[in-house]
Design a protein around this motif. Structure first.
Motif, PDB file in Angstrom:
ATOM      1  N   LEU A   1      -5.171  15.560  -6.428  1.00 61.98           N
ATOM      2  CA  LEU A   1      -5.058  15.109  -7.818  1.00 61.98           C
ATOM      3  C   LEU A   1      -3.656  14.550  -8.083  1.00 61.98           C
ATOM      4  O   LEU A   1      -3.503  13.519  -8.745  1.00 61.98           O
ATOM      5  N   ASP A   2      -2.642  15.209  -7.534  1.00 63.38           N
ATOM      6  CA  ASP A   2      -1.269  14.701  -7.662  1.00 63.38           C
ATOM      7  C   ASP A   2      -1.119  13.357  -6.953  1.00 63.38           C
ATOM      8  O   ASP A   2      -0.392  12.477  -7.423  1.00 63.38           O
TER       9      ASP A   2
ATOM     10  N   HIS B   1       0.523   5.953 -11.355  1.00 63.99           N
ATOM     11  CA  HIS B   1       1.869   5.664 -11.864  1.00 63.99           C
ATOM     12  C   HIS B   1       2.511   4.534 -11.071  1.00 63.99           C
ATOM     13  O   HIS B   1       3.097   3.617 -11.631  1.00 63.99           O
ATOM     14  N   HIS B   2       2.375   4.596  -9.755  1.00 64.51           N
ATOM     15  CA  HIS B   2       2.952   3.587  -8.872  1.00 64.51           C
ATOM     16  C   HIS B   2       2.327   2.220  -9.146  1.00 64.51           C
ATOM     17  O   HIS B   2       3.017   1.212  -9.230  1.00 64.51           O
ATOM     18  N   HIS B   3       1.011   2.177  -9.343  1.00 66.76           N
ATOM     19  CA  HIS B   3       0.301   0.932  -9.630  1.00 66.76           C
ATOM     20  C   HIS B   3       0.762   0.350 -10.964  1.00 66.76           C
ATOM     21  O   HIS B   3       1.046  -0.830 -11.069  1.00 66.76           O
ATOM     22  N   HIS B   4       0.854   1.194 -12.003  1.00 71.70           N
ATOM     23  CA  HIS B   4       1.278   0.718 -13.320  1.00 71.70           C
ATOM     24  C   HIS B   4       2.718   0.223 -13.275  1.00 71.70           C
ATOM     25  O   HIS B   4       3.050  -0.768 -13.914  1.00 71.70           O
TER      26      HIS B   4
ATOM     27  N   MET C   1       0.843  -1.197   0.000  1.00 70.92           N
ATOM     28  CA  MET C   1       0.000   0.000   0.000  1.00 70.92           C
ATOM     29  C   MET C   1       0.874   1.243   0.000  1.00 70.92           C
ATOM     30  O   MET C   1       2.042   1.197   0.390  1.00 70.92           O
ATOM     31  N   SER C   2       0.302   2.359  -0.416  1.00 66.27           N
ATOM     32  CA  SER C   2       1.021   3.635  -0.439  1.00 66.27           C
ATOM     33  C   SER C   2       0.492   4.556   0.652  1.00 66.27           C
ATOM     34  O   SER C   2      -0.710   4.560   0.928  1.00 66.27           O
TER      35      SER C   2
END
Length: 129
Positions: A107-108, A115-118, A76-77
């Protein structure tokens, strides 16, 4: 510190605010309880919005460090948003080794998570090959 929670489709949002009333023992562990609940939520990320926080309590940096590492171990983040320059300096002074992502807006935070997931999906596919 006051902690408000909002459950979003992909994330768990915690909104931190300065105490409105003098602190009580019940409120002293509000951040710990909120982060613990967020960790068990099943969401892929926890966003901590600090836009209403003007002072960082001394134990908050320790809690954020602890939960950052705990959440990371579980894939998790933990992302901090809307930190004022003063609050960010307080955080870095209290926890100089904390490497939690700090972004300007929610939004960021969403873009960071996407991005982290991809990146993780690509890494898993290349590891399987």
């Amino acid at each position: 510190m006051e902690v408000y929670r909002e459950i979003l489709p992909e994330s768990y949002l915690l909104i931190l605010a300065d105490d409105v009333l003098p602190s009580t023992d019940y409120k002293d562990d509000a951040l710990d309880r909120a982060l613990s609940r967020a960790a068990r939520s099943g969401k892929s990320s926890v966003w901590v919005d600090c836009s209403h926080l003007h002072h960082l309590p001394s134990d908050a940096a320790e809690l954020l460090t602890y939960y950052y590492h705990k959440l990371t171990k579980h894939g998790m983040s933990l992302i901090l948003c809307h930190l004022s320059a003063e609050t960010q300096q307080e955080l870095l002074a209290l926890a100089p080794t904390l490497s939690v992502p700090i972004v300007r807006t929610l939004l960021d935070a969403e873009k960071y998570c996407q991005h982290h997931h991809h990146s993780n999906v690509r890494r898993k596919h290349s590891d399987a090959a």
